[in-house]
Design an enzyme around this catalytic site. Structure first.
Site, short mmCIF file in Angstrom:
data_model
loop_
_atom_site.label_atom_id
_atom_site.label_comp_id
_atom_site.label_asym_id
_atom_site.label_seq_id
_atom_site.Cartn_x
_atom_site.Cartn_y
_atom_site.Cartn_z
CG ASP A 101 0.40 -1.38 3.72
OD1 ASP A 101 -0.91 -1.60 2.92
OD2 ASP A 101 1.54 -1.13 3.05
CD GLU A 146 -3.54 -0.93 5.37
OE1 GLU A 146 -3.34 -1.25 4.16
OE2 GLU A 146 -3.14 0.05 6.05
#
Length: 226
Positions: free
Chosen positions: A45, A117
């Site tokens: 992320d 992610e």
């Protein structure tokens, strides 16, 4: 996961892992194994946010900070990541527990987005920042070309609220159905209720905000807006 399946996914991703266990972990949901992908998701992320911010900074030299922030939010939000996951057919490769399998977890937007992610995090650990940056820019090539600074980049909750207001309908209610896990590692399940939609829409995320955004996104889809 056998060698043929791993090879197929690596070809789709455009990257061959040195440590195959990092790839397996990135695909493993917490419902399937204690060695799951959430730490990799956390890392990925942050890397994704940096890479996209850097790309926007250099691609749009005359765009102000506020517009770049909104553009980045659009590019890194769960809905966009889930679309990338669909393009990669990631649902076919997820390692899920029986409960998630039965409930259709391999199609759930939040799980797919989180897996993208986690893959970013795992590729970074398996290689270096330059390699994963190049790969992310390849995945995002068309999206970076298509995004327009003059477009108002709004999140799903805002888009849903504005749509309902335009139709003179009541605003949605977001209800917490379940909170799972320890305080530092929780998973929220939230329902979005809208007058005129018989069925509630569900959102699942690692924070209440993420779960509400997913529930709103699913409501937009159910309403036929997106």
């Amino acid at each position: 996961m056998n060698h043929t399946v791993i090879q197929k996914l690596q070809k789709i991703l455009g990257y061959t892992f040195i440590k195959k266990d990092l790839l397996i972990q990135a695909l493993t949901h917490r419902s399937a194994n204690s060695k799951h992908n959430e730490r990799l998701e956390f890392l990925g992320d942050s890397i994704l946010s940096f890479v996209i911010a850097n790309a926007l900074y250099h691609c749009f030299p005359h765009v102000n900070e506020g517009d770049m922030s909104r553009m980045r939010a659009t590019l890194v939000r769960g809905h966009t990541l889930a679309k990338i996951a669909y393009e990669f057919d990631l649902g076919d490769y997820l390692q899920l527990g029986q409960g998630e399998l039965k409930s259709g977890g391999f199609r759930r937007e939040s799980i797919l987005a989180n897996t993208v992610e986690a893959l970013i995090g795992s590729i970074f650990l398996d290689s270096n920042l330059k390699t994963i940056e190049k790969l992310i820019l390849k995945w995002y090539k068309n999206r970076l070309k298509a995004i327009n600074p003059s477009d108002t980049q709004k999140d799903p909750k805002t888009r849903l609220q504005e749509y309902l207001q335009s139709k003179h309908l009541p605003l949605p209610s977001y209800l917490v159905e379940q909170v799972y896990g320890e305080a530092h590692n929780q998973l929220f399940t939230i329902y979005c209720e809208i007058s005129g939609i018989n069925e509630k829409t569900i959102g699942i995320g690692s924070s209440r905000r993420k779960a509400e955004q997913e529930a709103a996104q699913n409501a937009l889809i159910k309403l036929g807006i997106e």
